[in-house]
Design a protein around this motif. Structure first.
Motif, PDB file in Angstrom:
ATOM      1  N   GLU A  88       6.080 -44.975 -47.552  1.00 54.37           N
ATOM      2  CA  GLU A  88       6.114 -45.644 -46.003  1.00 54.37           C
ATOM      3  C   GLU A  88       7.542 -45.204 -45.642  1.00 54.37           C
ATOM      4  OE1 GLU A  88       3.394 -46.562 -44.400  1.00 54.37           O
ATOM      5  OE2 GLU A  88       2.416 -46.113 -45.978  1.00 54.37           O
ATOM      6  N   GLY A  89       8.621 -45.515 -46.241  1.00 58.01           N
ATOM      7  CA  GLY A  89      10.027 -45.405 -45.944  1.00 58.01           C
ATOM      8  C   GLY A  89      10.357 -43.671 -45.855  1.00 58.01           C
ATOM      9  N   ASN A  90       9.525 -42.887 -46.559  1.00 64.28           N
ATOM     10  CA  ASN A  90       9.626 -41.733 -46.224  1.00 64.28           C
ATOM     11  C   ASN A  90       9.183 -41.100 -44.734  1.00 64.28           C
ATOM     12  OD1 ASN A  90      11.292 -40.707 -48.447  1.00 64.28           O
ATOM     13  ND2 ASN A  90       9.372 -40.240 -49.687  1.00 64.28           N
ATOM     14  N   ILE A  91       8.384 -41.898 -44.348  1.00 67.58           N
ATOM     15  CA  ILE A  91       7.294 -41.513 -43.147  1.00 67.58           C
ATOM     16  C   ILE A  91       8.612 -41.960 -42.097  1.00 67.58           C
ATOM     17  CG2 ILE A  91       5.723 -42.336 -41.527  1.00 67.58           C
ATOM     18  CD1 ILE A  91       3.905 -42.459 -43.994  1.00 67.58           C
ATOM     19  N   GLY A  92       9.243 -43.283 -42.118  1.00 69.94           N
ATOM     20  CA  GLY A  92      10.150 -43.571 -41.282  1.00 69.94           C
ATOM     21  C   GLY A  92      11.057 -42.804 -41.351  1.00 69.94           C
ATOM     22  N   LEU A  93      11.843 -42.142 -42.361  1.00 68.99           N
ATOM     23  CA  LEU A  93      12.875 -41.490 -42.449  1.00 68.99           C
ATOM     24  C   LEU A  93      12.388 -39.901 -41.623  1.00 68.99           C
ATOM     25  CD1 LEU A  93      15.601 -40.001 -43.430  1.00 68.99           C
ATOM     26  CD2 LEU A  93      14.217 -39.436 -45.678  1.00 68.99           C
ATOM     27  N   MET A  94      11.262 -39.426 -41.710  1.00 67.89           N
ATOM     28  CA  MET A  94      10.841 -38.519 -40.789  1.00 67.89           C
ATOM     29  C   MET A  94      10.894 -38.527 -39.339  1.00 67.89           C
ATOM     30  SD  MET A  94       7.870 -36.690 -43.423  1.00 67.89           S
ATOM     31  CE  MET A  94       7.272 -38.001 -44.211  1.00 67.89           C
ATOM     32  N   LYS A  95      10.237 -39.679 -39.037  1.00 65.36           N
ATOM     33  CA  LYS A  95      10.516 -40.253 -37.679  1.00 65.36           C
ATOM     34  C   LYS A  95      11.938 -40.061 -37.167  1.00 65.36           C
ATOM     35  CE  LYS A  95       6.362 -42.829 -37.474  1.00 65.36           C
ATOM     36  NZ  LYS A  95       5.575 -44.363 -37.363  1.00 65.36           N
ATOM     37  N   ALA A  96      12.793 -40.715 -38.012  1.00 67.30           N
ATOM     38  CA  ALA A  96      14.098 -41.048 -37.484  1.00 67.30           C
ATOM     39  C   ALA A  96      14.829 -39.452 -37.347  1.00 67.30           C
ATOM     40  CB  ALA A  96      14.910 -41.593 -38.449  1.00 67.30           C
ATOM     41  N   VAL A  97      14.531 -38.220 -38.309  1.00 64.13           N
ATOM     42  CA  VAL A  97      15.074 -37.256 -38.199  1.00 64.13           C
ATOM     43  C   VAL A  97      14.359 -36.671 -36.791  1.00 64.13           C
ATOM     44  CG1 VAL A  97      14.775 -34.979 -39.222  1.00 64.13           C
ATOM     45  CG2 VAL A  97      15.392 -36.759 -40.669  1.00 64.13           C
ATOM     46  N   LYS A  98      13.185 -36.641 -36.508  1.00 66.97           N
ATOM     47  CA  LYS A  98      12.702 -36.192 -35.329  1.00 66.97           C
ATOM     48  C   LYS A  98      13.302 -36.830 -34.160  1.00 66.97           C
ATOM     49  CE  LYS A  98       8.101 -35.687 -32.948  1.00 66.97           C
ATOM     50  NZ  LYS A  98       6.909 -36.304 -33.212  1.00 66.97           N
ATOM     51  N   ARG A  99      13.699 -37.725 -34.167  1.00 61.24           N
ATOM     52  CA  ARG A  99      14.358 -38.554 -32.855  1.00 61.24           C
ATOM     53  C   ARG A  99      15.838 -38.401 -33.056  1.00 61.24           C
ATOM     54  NH1 ARG A  99       9.568 -40.469 -34.183  1.00 61.24           N
ATOM     55  NH2 ARG A  99       8.131 -41.283 -32.552  1.00 61.24           N
ATOM     56  N   PHE A 100      16.558 -38.022 -33.949  1.00 64.19           N
ATOM     57  CA  PHE A 100      17.886 -38.220 -34.102  1.00 64.19           C
ATOM     58  C   PHE A 100      18.732 -37.182 -33.155  1.00 64.19           C
ATOM     59  CE2 PHE A 100      21.716 -36.584 -36.782  1.00 64.19           C
ATOM     60  CZ  PHE A 100      22.329 -37.662 -36.358  1.00 64.19           C
ATOM     61  N   ASP A 101      19.620 -37.913 -32.372  1.00 69.45           N
ATOM     62  CA  ASP A 101      20.344 -37.152 -31.466  1.00 69.45           C
ATOM     63  C   ASP A 101      21.889 -37.236 -31.865  1.00 69.45           C
ATOM     64  OD1 ASP A 101      21.580 -35.827 -29.136  1.00 69.45           O
ATOM     65  OD2 ASP A 101      20.944 -37.633 -27.646  1.00 69.45           O
ATOM     66  N   VAL A 102      22.370 -35.841 -32.426  1.00 68.78           N
ATOM     67  CA  VAL A 102      23.640 -35.937 -33.050  1.00 68.78           C
ATOM     68  C   VAL A 102      24.690 -36.163 -31.716  1.00 68.78           C
ATOM     69  CG1 VAL A 102      23.942 -33.233 -32.484  1.00 68.78           C
ATOM     70  CG2 VAL A 102      25.120 -34.581 -34.360  1.00 68.78           C
ATOM     71  N   SER A 103      24.436 -35.823 -30.506  1.00 68.56           N
ATOM     72  CA  SER A 103      25.534 -36.216 -29.435  1.00 68.56           C
ATOM     73  C   SER A 103      25.878 -37.606 -29.395  1.00 68.56           C
ATOM     74  CB  SER A 103      24.828 -35.571 -28.233  1.00 68.56           C
ATOM     75  OG  SER A 103      23.600 -36.499 -27.692  1.00 68.56           O
ATOM     76  N   ARG A 104      25.220 -38.549 -29.853  1.00 72.82           N
ATOM     77  CA  ARG A 104      25.303 -39.828 -29.692  1.00 72.82           C
ATOM     78  C   ARG A 104      26.585 -40.273 -30.814  1.00 72.82           C
ATOM     79  NH1 ARG A 104      21.363 -43.441 -27.669  1.00 72.82           N
ATOM     80  NH2 ARG A 104      19.537 -41.971 -26.973  1.00 72.82           N
ATOM     81  N   GLY A 105      26.906 -39.405 -31.539  1.00 71.79           N
ATOM     82  CA  GLY A 105      28.335 -39.610 -32.487  1.00 71.79           C
ATOM     83  C   GLY A 105      27.983 -40.717 -33.642  1.00 71.79           C
ATOM     84  N   VAL A 106      26.820 -40.709 -34.078  1.00 71.09           N
ATOM     85  CA  VAL A 106      26.696 -41.522 -35.302  1.00 71.09           C
ATOM     86  C   VAL A 106      26.100 -40.670 -36.194  1.00 71.09           C
ATOM     87  CG1 VAL A 106      26.355 -43.742 -34.049  1.00 71.09           C
ATOM     88  CG2 VAL A 106      24.266 -42.167 -34.266  1.00 71.09           C
TER      89      VAL A 106
END
Length: 293
Positions: free
Chosen positions: A91-109
């Motif tokens: 389940e955590g891996n599913i959350g990780l995949m969702k995070a990668v899909k939504r990750f915006d590098v321009s936010r600086g984090v």
């Protein structure tokens, strides 16, 4: 879900994602993901940009693989709920995949900071959904209490009013929510019906049933019965010819005393008793059909 469902191939990450089970055990899986290399900030930025701008799935794979150890670390925090570690990681891996899909590098984090919340959210949902047969927490306050109350409760002690007020203030929830969740956590699942034939009298179905007239099924049945006894009978009788209606009323719908005999009606209509019986049977059949419709 078996431990094998989570295994990833350390030598070929693409094959591992599409063909889990290569490592065999959860311990082997954890050992493998801990050996996967971490990404530098520059590498992570380049991969995130490739994914965001070009939809590069290889970049997404590399971002996911480099953070699988993070999921393992977070999942260990939830082992106390008695659920399989392999399922928590999945389940955590599913959350990780969702995070990668939504990750915006321009936010600086960094991705690790962003992904923590998605990983925990997915594990939280899994724990709440599977910890008990009946879902124990639905509102935001209940979810907050579910994951914090046990650690904030004094060991081996029942919560007193002072403890309840303190926990409510720290978590910004109502004291009554704390009391209710305390009761829910201290309870356990129980089968409504007995699982054996020896203790039927102790199963909840034996002492929680409503023997009165307020149970929904009984109310509906009574309403249907009353309808059939009044307008239903009248409508069914209206479908009969005059002789058939007279026979049914004389035989079955007398308010006082017994109904007329076949011989009495035979004398009234000048036919045999057998003919009266045949008319009665045909009329009842016609009425039953009308009432069922």
């Amino acid at each position: 879900m078996s431990n094998q469902a989570l295994a990833l191939s350390n030598s070929n990450v693409a094959m591992a994602i599409s063909n889990p089970g290569a490592l065999g055990t959860i311990e082997a899986y954890i050992s493998a993901v801990n050996r996967l290399p971490l990404l530098s900030a520059e590498q992570e930025k380049n991969l995130a940009e490739q994914l965001q701008k070009e939809g590069n799935l290889d970049a997404a794979r590399d971002l996911i693989m480099s953070h699988l150890r993070l999921v393992v670390s977070i999942s260990r925090q939830y082992l106390g709920y008695g659920l399989p570690h392999a399922d928590l990681i999945q389940e955590g891996n599913i959350g990780l995949m969702k995070a990668v899909k939504r990750f915006d590098v321009s936010r600086g984090v960094r991705l690790v900071s962003f992904a923590v919340h998605w990983i925990k959210a997915e594990i939280h949902e899994y724990v709440i959904r599977n910890w008990r047969m009946v879902k124990i927490a639905t509102t935001k306050a209940q979810r907050k209490l579910f994951f914090n109350l046990r650690s904030m409760r004094p060991d081996g002690q029942t919560l007193n009013p002072e403890h309840i007020e303190g926990i409510a203030a720290k978590l910004n929830v109502r004291p009554e929510d704390v009391s209710e969740m305390e009761v829910r956590l201290s309870g356990r699942d129980m089968s409504f019906e007995s699982q054996t034939n020896d203790d039927d009298e102790f199963a909840p179905i034996s002492y929680l049933s409503d023997d009165g007239d307020h149970e929904p099924t009984s109310v509906i049945e009574k309403q249907a019965y009353d309808t059939l006894q009044s307008s239903g009978i009248s409508q069914a009788l209206s479908l009969l010819d005059e002789r058939s209606r007279r026979i049914i009323e004389a035989r079955w719908l007398q308010d006082e005393g017994g109904g007329a005999t076949l011989h009495e009606l035979a004398a009234e209509f000048g036919v045999s008793a057998e003919r009266i019986r045949q008319i009665e049977a045909a009329s009842l059949k016609k009425m039953r059909k009308a009432l069922s419709e």
